[in-house]
Write an enzyme that holds these catalytic residues in place. Sequence first.
Site, PDB file in Angstrom:
ATOM      1  N   CYS A   4      16.344  39.776   2.589  1.00  0.00           N
ATOM      2  CA  CYS A   4      16.270  39.802   1.126  1.00  0.00           C
ATOM      3  C   CYS A   4      17.371  40.700   0.565  1.00  0.00           C
ATOM      4  O   CYS A   4      17.436  41.896   0.883  1.00  0.00           O
ATOM      5  CB  CYS A   4      14.893  40.304   0.699  1.00  0.00           C
ATOM      6  SG  CYS A   4      14.782  40.643  -1.067  1.00  0.00           S
ATOM      7  N   CYS A   7      16.026  43.814  -1.283  1.00  0.00           N
ATOM      8  CA  CYS A   7      15.527  44.832  -0.354  1.00  0.00           C
ATOM      9  C   CYS A   7      16.708  45.618   0.212  1.00  0.00           C
ATOM     10  O   CYS A   7      16.642  46.850   0.336  1.00  0.00           O
ATOM     11  CB  CYS A   7      14.721  44.201   0.776  1.00  0.00           C
ATOM     12  SG  CYS A   7      13.023  43.789   0.302  1.00  0.00           S
ATOM     13  N   ASP A  30      23.702  43.676 -12.749  1.00  0.00           N
ATOM     14  CA  ASP A  30      23.751  42.326 -12.167  1.00  0.00           C
ATOM     15  C   ASP A  30      25.207  42.022 -11.806  1.00  0.00           C
ATOM     16  O   ASP A  30      26.122  42.254 -12.603  1.00  0.00           O
ATOM     17  CB  ASP A  30      23.237  41.296 -13.183  1.00  0.00           C
ATOM     18  CG  ASP A  30      23.083  39.921 -12.573  1.00  0.00           C
ATOM     19  OD1 ASP A  30      21.947  39.427 -12.520  1.00  0.00           O
ATOM     20  OD2 ASP A  30      24.103  39.316 -12.160  1.00  0.00           O
ATOM     21  N   HIS A  46       9.000  44.876  -1.557  1.00  0.00           N
ATOM     22  CA  HIS A  46       9.309  43.443  -1.588  1.00  0.00           C
ATOM     23  C   HIS A  46       8.098  42.659  -2.092  1.00  0.00           C
ATOM     24  O   HIS A  46       7.129  42.450  -1.377  1.00  0.00           O
ATOM     25  CB  HIS A  46       9.725  42.917  -0.215  1.00  0.00           C
ATOM     26  CG  HIS A  46      10.061  41.460  -0.271  1.00  0.00           C
ATOM     27  ND1 HIS A  46      11.292  41.008  -0.692  1.00  0.00           N
ATOM     28  CD2 HIS A  46       9.315  40.360  -0.046  1.00  0.00           C
ATOM     29  CE1 HIS A  46      11.294  39.682  -0.698  1.00  0.00           C
ATOM     30  NE2 HIS A  46      10.090  39.260  -0.307  1.00  0.00           N
ATOM     31  N   GLY A  92      14.026  28.895 -12.580  1.00  0.00           N
ATOM     32  CA  GLY A  92      15.385  29.429 -12.507  1.00  0.00           C
ATOM     33  C   GLY A  92      15.536  30.619 -11.569  1.00  0.00           C
ATOM     34  O   GLY A  92      16.600  31.231 -11.521  1.00  0.00           O
ATOM     35  N   THR A  94      16.420  32.650  -8.438  1.00  0.00           N
ATOM     36  CA  THR A  94      17.316  32.430  -7.288  1.00  0.00           C
ATOM     37  C   THR A  94      17.162  33.525  -6.232  1.00  0.00           C
ATOM     38  O   THR A  94      17.464  33.300  -5.066  1.00  0.00           O
ATOM     39  CB  THR A  94      18.798  32.355  -7.714  1.00  0.00           C
ATOM     40  OG1 THR A  94      19.180  33.580  -8.353  1.00  0.00           O
ATOM     41  CG2 THR A  94      19.037  31.193  -8.670  1.00  0.00           C
ATOM     42  N   HIS A  97      12.696  38.228  -5.061  1.00  0.00           N
ATOM     43  CA  HIS A  97      12.225  39.625  -5.043  1.00  0.00           C
ATOM     44  C   HIS A  97      12.120  39.986  -6.513  1.00  0.00           C
ATOM     45  O   HIS A  97      13.133  39.925  -7.236  1.00  0.00           O
ATOM     46  CB  HIS A  97      13.245  40.491  -4.291  1.00  0.00           C
ATOM     47  CG  HIS A  97      12.924  41.960  -4.248  1.00  0.00           C
ATOM     48  ND1 HIS A  97      12.953  42.701  -3.086  1.00  0.00           N
ATOM     49  CD2 HIS A  97      12.602  42.843  -5.241  1.00  0.00           C
ATOM     50  CE1 HIS A  97      12.654  43.969  -3.353  1.00  0.00           C
ATOM     51  NE2 HIS A  97      12.442  44.081  -4.665  1.00  0.00           N
ATOM     52  N   HIS A  99      12.242  40.752 -10.210  1.00  0.00           N
ATOM     53  CA  HIS A  99      13.194  41.475 -11.047  1.00  0.00           C
ATOM     54  C   HIS A  99      13.185  40.886 -12.445  1.00  0.00           C
ATOM     55  O   HIS A  99      12.773  39.740 -12.653  1.00  0.00           O
ATOM     56  CB  HIS A  99      14.605  41.398 -10.466  1.00  0.00           C
ATOM     57  CG  HIS A  99      15.103  39.997 -10.333  1.00  0.00           C
ATOM     58  ND1 HIS A  99      14.717  39.172  -9.295  1.00  0.00           N
ATOM     59  CD2 HIS A  99      15.906  39.262 -11.130  1.00  0.00           C
ATOM     60  CE1 HIS A  99      15.284  37.990  -9.458  1.00  0.00           C
ATOM     61  NE2 HIS A  99      16.007  38.014 -10.562  1.00  0.00           N
ATOM     62  N   HIS A 101      15.721  40.594 -15.996  1.00  0.00           N
ATOM     63  CA  HIS A 101      17.085  40.749 -16.529  1.00  0.00           C
ATOM     64  C   HIS A 101      17.024  41.378 -17.919  1.00  0.00           C
ATOM     65  O   HIS A 101      16.212  40.962 -18.753  1.00  0.00           O
ATOM     66  CB  HIS A 101      17.757  39.389 -16.707  1.00  0.00           C
ATOM     67  CG  HIS A 101      17.992  38.632 -15.441  1.00  0.00           C
ATOM     68  ND1 HIS A 101      19.244  38.481 -14.886  1.00  0.00           N
ATOM     69  CD2 HIS A 101      17.134  37.970 -14.619  1.00  0.00           C
ATOM     70  CE1 HIS A 101      19.159  37.750 -13.790  1.00  0.00           C
ATOM     71  NE2 HIS A 101      17.879  37.421 -13.607  1.00  0.00           N
TER      72      HIS A 101
END
Length: 139
Positions: A4, A7, A30, A46, A92, A94, A97, A99, A101
């Site tokens: 990952c 991770c 990002d 994770h 959407g 990808t 893990h 997160h 935005h």
Amino acid sequence: MSDCVFCNIVEGQIPSAKVHEDGLTLAFMDIGQVNPGHVLVAVKPHVENIYGLDDRLAAAVFQTTARVARAVQKAYTPEGVTLYQANGAAAGQTVYHFHLHIVPRYDKDGMRLTWPAKNPPREQLEADAAKIRNALTPD
Ligand code: 5GP
Ligand code: ZN
């Protein structure tokens, strides 16, 4: 190294431009930068998606998100900020893990999420609300 990518970022195996770190969350730039100041806020353990967050992690990640969003607003003074969070490929996602935005936004900046509203009748909204209520787990 883990399979990952996030991770590996949390563990410091892959470098990242860090914005904030605490016991449960890590905020970092990002790599793709939809607009300058685009930050990701990830949970440290994770957890693939929102369904795996316990209350403590959920609270921590949104607390960090609010703090960092205020900092992004102060640092870049964008016209707006969009929070974007995807669960599953159809949504959407990808990187699997969890997160969120934080994306600074500007008029005509090219970021688009179409919003095909169906405007169902009120009875349908009530039926849908009951369906979700019945599926809620107790606090
Ligand atoms: P998702 O599509 O899952 O919501 O977002 C994944 C995000 O992770 C993408 O915006 C992508 O640019 C970012 N990303 C993928 N790999 C890396 C990486 O190695 N480093 C950083 N900083 N961001 C990454
Ligand atoms: Zn991970």
